[in-house]
Design an enzyme around this catalytic site. Structure first.
Site, PDB file in Angstrom:
ATOM      1  N   HIS A   1     -88.264 123.470  19.564  1.00 14.83           N
ATOM      2  CA  HIS A   1     -88.755 122.690  20.706  1.00 14.83           C
ATOM      3  C   HIS A   1     -88.085 121.332  20.713  1.00 14.83           C
ATOM      4  O   HIS A   1     -87.908 120.708  19.673  1.00 14.83           O
ATOM      5  CB  HIS A   1     -90.277 122.536  20.675  1.00 14.83           C
ATOM      6  CG  HIS A   1     -90.808 121.959  19.401  1.00 14.83           C
ATOM      7  ND1 HIS A   1     -90.938 122.702  18.256  1.00 14.83           N
ATOM      8  CD2 HIS A   1     -91.226 120.709  19.091  1.00 14.83           C
ATOM      9  CE1 HIS A   1     -91.422 121.948  17.294  1.00 14.83           C
ATOM     10  NE2 HIS A   1     -91.599 120.720  17.762  1.00 14.83           N
TER      11      HIS A   1
ATOM     12  N   HIS B   1     -88.025 117.410  22.019  1.00 15.64           N
ATOM     13  CA  HIS B   1     -88.856 116.300  22.501  1.00 15.64           C
ATOM     14  C   HIS B   1     -88.022 115.509  23.494  1.00 15.64           C
ATOM     15  O   HIS B   1     -86.909 115.083  23.176  1.00 15.64           O
ATOM     16  CB  HIS B   1     -89.264 115.389  21.352  1.00 15.64           C
ATOM     17  CG  HIS B   1     -90.172 116.038  20.344  1.00 15.64           C
ATOM     18  ND1 HIS B   1     -91.549 115.953  20.422  1.00 15.64           N
ATOM     19  CD2 HIS B   1     -89.916 116.783  19.242  1.00 15.64           C
ATOM     20  CE1 HIS B   1     -92.090 116.611  19.403  1.00 15.64           C
ATOM     21  NE2 HIS B   1     -91.118 117.127  18.668  1.00 15.64           N
TER      22      HIS B   1
ATOM     23  N   GLN C   1     -90.518 118.761  11.418  1.00 15.62           N
ATOM     24  CA  GLN C   1     -90.909 119.885  12.272  1.00 15.62           C
ATOM     25  C   GLN C   1     -92.233 120.459  11.778  1.00 15.62           C
ATOM     26  O   GLN C   1     -92.350 120.824  10.600  1.00 15.62           O
ATOM     27  CB  GLN C   1     -89.838 120.979  12.270  1.00 15.62           C
ATOM     28  CG  GLN C   1     -90.170 122.130  13.223  1.00 15.62           C
ATOM     29  CD  GLN C   1     -89.060 123.189  13.306  1.00 15.62           C
ATOM     30  OE1 GLN C   1     -88.082 123.142  12.562  1.00 15.62           O
ATOM     31  NE2 GLN C   1     -89.225 124.126  14.219  1.00 15.62           N
ATOM     32  N   VAL C   2     -93.194 120.519  12.678  1.00 13.26           N
ATOM     33  CA  VAL C   2     -94.512 121.067  12.335  1.00 13.26           C
ATOM     34  C   VAL C   2     -94.674 122.458  12.953  1.00 13.26           C
ATOM     35  O   VAL C   2     -95.129 123.388  12.295  1.00 13.26           O
ATOM     36  CB  VAL C   2     -95.633 120.117  12.821  1.00 13.26           C
ATOM     37  CG1 VAL C   2     -96.996 120.749  12.621  1.00 13.26           C
ATOM     38  CG2 VAL C   2     -95.548 118.770  12.082  1.00 13.26           C
TER      39      VAL C   2
ATOM     40  N   ASN D   1     -86.968 117.910  15.856  1.00 14.37           N
ATOM     41  CA  ASN D   1     -87.173 117.885  14.421  1.00 14.37           C
ATOM     42  C   ASN D   1     -86.821 119.275  13.898  1.00 14.37           C
ATOM     43  O   ASN D   1     -87.445 120.257  14.280  1.00 14.37           O
ATOM     44  CB  ASN D   1     -88.631 117.530  14.108  1.00 14.37           C
ATOM     45  CG  ASN D   1     -89.024 116.164  14.651  1.00 14.37           C
ATOM     46  OD1 ASN D   1     -88.218 115.243  14.650  1.00 14.37           O
ATOM     47  ND2 ASN D   1     -90.253 116.047  15.129  1.00 14.37           N
TER      48      ASN D   1
ATOM     49  N   ASP E   1     -96.526 116.746  25.957  1.00 14.31           N
ATOM     50  CA  ASP E   1     -97.017 116.758  24.582  1.00 14.31           C
ATOM     51  C   ASP E   1     -98.481 116.316  24.571  1.00 14.31           C
ATOM     52  O   ASP E   1     -98.866 115.347  25.219  1.00 14.31           O
ATOM     53  CB  ASP E   1     -96.172 115.815  23.711  1.00 14.31           C
ATOM     54  CG  ASP E   1     -96.374 116.066  22.233  1.00 14.31           C
ATOM     55  OD1 ASP E   1     -95.412 116.482  21.570  1.00 14.31           O
ATOM     56  OD2 ASP E   1     -97.505 115.838  21.726  1.00 14.31           O
ATOM     57  N   ILE E   2     -99.277 117.059  23.798  1.00 17.36           N
ATOM     58  CA  ILE E   2    -100.720 116.796  23.763  1.00 17.36           C
ATOM     59  C   ILE E   2    -101.030 115.467  23.076  1.00 17.36           C
ATOM     60  O   ILE E   2    -102.079 114.860  23.321  1.00 17.36           O
ATOM     61  CB  ILE E   2    -101.452 117.983  23.091  1.00 17.36           C
ATOM     62  CG1 ILE E   2    -102.885 118.080  23.538  1.00 17.36           C
ATOM     63  CG2 ILE E   2    -101.336 117.950  21.581  1.00 17.36           C
ATOM     64  CD1 ILE E   2    -103.516 119.444  23.268  1.00 17.36           C
TER      65      ILE E   2
HETATM   66  P1  AMP Z   1     -92.910 118.766  15.804  1.00 16.82           P
HETATM   67  O1  AMP Z   1     -93.370 117.756  14.795  1.00 16.82           O
HETATM   68  O2  AMP Z   1     -91.504 118.503  16.255  1.00 16.82           O
HETATM   69  O3  AMP Z   1     -93.112 120.195  15.334  1.00 16.82           O
HETATM   70  O4  AMP Z   1     -93.782 118.499  17.065  1.00 16.82           O
HETATM   71  C1  AMP Z   1     -94.724 119.369  17.590  1.00 16.82           C
HETATM   72  C2  AMP Z   1     -95.265 118.682  18.811  1.00 16.82           C
HETATM   73  O5  AMP Z   1     -96.014 119.609  19.569  1.00 16.82           O
HETATM   74  C3  AMP Z   1     -96.189 117.503  18.494  1.00 16.82           C
HETATM   75  O6  AMP Z   1     -95.683 116.343  19.130  1.00 16.82           O
HETATM   76  C4  AMP Z   1     -97.538 117.954  19.043  1.00 16.82           C
HETATM   77  O7  AMP Z   1     -98.286 116.884  19.576  1.00 16.82           O
HETATM   78  C5  AMP Z   1     -97.136 118.959  20.100  1.00 16.82           C
HETATM   79  N1  AMP Z   1     -98.127 119.991  20.346  1.00 16.82           N
HETATM   80  C6  AMP Z   1     -98.701 120.796  19.437  1.00 16.82           C
HETATM   81  N2  AMP Z   1     -99.567 121.642  20.029  1.00 16.82           N
HETATM   82  C7  AMP Z   1     -99.525 121.353  21.347  1.00 16.82           C
HETATM   83  C8  AMP Z   1    -100.192 121.869  22.491  1.00 16.82           C
HETATM   84  N3  AMP Z   1    -101.093 122.873  22.403  1.00 16.82           N
HETATM   85  N4  AMP Z   1     -99.925 121.336  23.696  1.00 16.82           N
HETATM   86  C9  AMP Z   1     -99.030 120.332  23.809  1.00 16.82           C
HETATM   87  N5  AMP Z   1     -98.357 119.813  22.771  1.00 16.82           N
HETATM   88  C10 AMP Z   1     -98.605 120.298  21.556  1.00 16.82           C
END
Ligand code: AMP
Ligand code: ZN
Length: 133
Positions: A99, A101, A93-94, A86, A30-31
């Site tokens: 995906h 975690h 969920q964003v 999420n 995760d970034i």
């Molecule tokens: P969610 O809130 O469950 O949708 O989490 C999305 C996750 O993806 C977050 O923890 C972000 O930090 C991670 N994320 C988004 N873009 C990237 C990326 N390009 N590389 C790695 N992680 C990412």
């Protein structure tokens, strides 16, 4: 799906710190990590949530979770894990591509458990149970 950031990561079109890949799944750091080794695991096939995948896909996903936990255990030797996702914006969920975690946990990391995500003490379990009868 076009313009989906995780589809692009799965295809190698956007760089990521890969920790595991097979024909169907891709896992990367995760970034914005919430723990040392915080890993995101995606199916390469696009879907919004678990309901978009069949039982066989989801069974294989579970096996990949185990593989990633073993990789993280070997490299980082955490004391435990939280694993989850999420599902829906209400749940945080964003990115609209399923995906998981995978969060390595350490004895001294001061984090909470799944129970710390949401607390709603006014919910009466007896009332809710009636809805399932
Ligand atoms: P969610 O809130 O469950 O949708 O989490 C999305 C996750 O993806 C977050 O923890 C972000 O930090 C991670 N994320 C988004 N873009 C990237 C990326 N390009 N590389 C790695 N992680 C990412
Ligand atoms: Zn996608």
């Amino acid at each position: 799906m076009e313009n989906c950031i995780f589809c692009k990561i799965g295809k190698g079109e956007i760089p990521a710190h890969k920790i595991y890949e097979d024909q169907e799944f891709f896992a990367f750091l995760d970034i914005k990590p919430h723990a040392k080794g915080h890993t995101v695991l995606i199916p390469k096939k696009h879907g919004l949530n678990a309901l978009d995948y069949n039982d066989e896909d989801l069974s294989r996903l579970m096996c990949v979770i185990k593989k990633i936990m073993l990789i993280l255990k070997k490299k980082l030797n955490p004391d435990g894990f939280n694993v989850g996702w999420n599902d829906g914006s209400a749940a945080g969920q964003v990115v609209p591509h399923l995906h998981l975690h995978i969060l390595p946990r350490y004895n001294d990391d001061n984090g909470g458990s799944m129970h710390s995500i949401i607390k709603n003490p006014q919910v009466d379990v007896e009332d809710v149970a009636k809805l399932f009868k």
